[in-house]
Design a protein around this motif. Sequence first.
Motif, mmCIF file in Angstrom:
data_model
loop_
_atom_site.group_PDB
_atom_site.id
_atom_site.type_symbol
_atom_site.label_atom_id
_atom_site.label_comp_id
_atom_site.label_asym_id
_atom_site.label_seq_id
_atom_site.Cartn_x
_atom_site.Cartn_y
_atom_site.Cartn_z
ATOM 1 N N LEU A 131 0.816 -1.214 0.000
ATOM 2 C CA LEU A 131 0.000 0.000 0.000
ATOM 3 C C LEU A 131 0.847 1.261 0.000
ATOM 4 O O LEU A 131 0.487 2.261 -0.634
ATOM 5 N N LEU A 132 1.977 1.245 0.682
ATOM 6 C CA LEU A 132 2.853 2.414 0.682
ATOM 7 C C LEU A 132 3.455 2.649 -0.703
ATOM 8 O O LEU A 132 3.618 3.794 -1.135
ATOM 9 N N ARG A 133 3.762 1.567 -1.412
ATOM 10 C CA ARG A 133 4.231 1.724 -2.799
ATOM 11 C C ARG A 133 3.134 2.349 -3.659
ATOM 12 O O ARG A 133 3.395 3.213 -4.498
ATOM 13 N N TYR A 134 1.914 1.892 -3.447
ATOM 14 C CA TYR A 134 0.797 2.422 -4.220
ATOM 15 C C TYR A 134 0.574 3.908 -3.914
ATOM 16 O O TYR A 134 0.370 4.713 -4.827
ATOM 17 N N GLN A 190 2.712 6.462 -15.962
ATOM 18 C CA GLN A 190 2.714 5.037 -16.306
ATOM 19 C C GLN A 190 3.970 4.344 -15.782
ATOM 20 O O GLN A 190 3.909 3.221 -15.266
ATOM 21 N N ASN A 191 5.095 5.007 -15.903
ATOM 22 C CA ASN A 191 6.354 4.427 -15.442
ATOM 23 C C ASN A 191 6.335 4.169 -13.935
ATOM 24 O O ASN A 191 6.850 3.156 -13.451
ATOM 25 N N GLU A 192 5.724 5.096 -13.198
ATOM 26 C CA GLU A 192 5.696 4.937 -11.739
ATOM 27 C C GLU A 192 4.799 3.773 -11.325
ATOM 28 O O GLU A 192 5.170 2.970 -10.461
ATOM 29 N N PHE A 193 3.633 3.639 -11.948
ATOM 30 C CA PHE A 193 2.755 2.516 -11.610
ATOM 31 C C PHE A 193 3.378 1.193 -12.059
ATOM 32 O O PHE A 193 3.212 0.174 -11.393
#
Length: 246
Positions: A126-129, A227-230
């Motif tokens: 969740l923290l990554r999200y 997009q790159n981050e997701f």
Amino acid sequence: MSDNTLKPQVNKLLAALPTSDYERLAPHLKLVSLPTRQVIYEPREPITHVYFPQHAVISIVTIMEDGSTVEVGIVSNEGMVGIPVILGGNTTTTKAFVQVAGAGMQMDADVFRSEFNRGGAIQKLLLRYVRAVYTELTQSCACNRLHTLEERLARWLLTVSDRLESEEFPLTQEFIAQMLGVRRSGVTVAASTLSRAGMIRYQRGQINILNRENLEATSCECYQAIQNEFARVARESAKTRRRSPS
């Protein structure tokens, strides 16, 4: 609708969880229908449930005193709705509602908060999200200030298409104008430009992306940055899931 045995793969966040963590959540997840315009939560009202969309798209909007709105976030099967419950509160200044109808997994907010506070794979995921959502918010702020309406519209249509995993989806010009925070006449002009260039077809409230490559070229740099981050979140989560015992 309710089916706690539904496979988690439809929502990418749930699919990224190690099997043991998902099985712990499963008894608390309920499959629900999410019709167009259903309100998920209102500004300054308690968030009682979180949602993991499957085939639905949910808009997060800020509402001004004069009633005008602008979209500040969009969520579908890549994420969840209800982030404030894991950030130390259960209210927010934004409104969340269903933009494109579909289904999603619903979970009691208090139960979800408790699971998050346990730490481990769920908390890391969740923290990554949240990090990816932060990138999306900051990039969108810059985009809204610096880029043309055609570039912004192209980015937004590509984002909706990605989240729905479809090149065709229902959207009215009035709704798009509200989400982008511009006049409907501006959307009409921008959409006509994209249509004449053969990138999209728009008729009777239905958008068809005809030339994705050109639409991506027309979109600003913000689309690819988000997009790159997701994608980075997905890669990191996949590594964590492979390392975790099932």
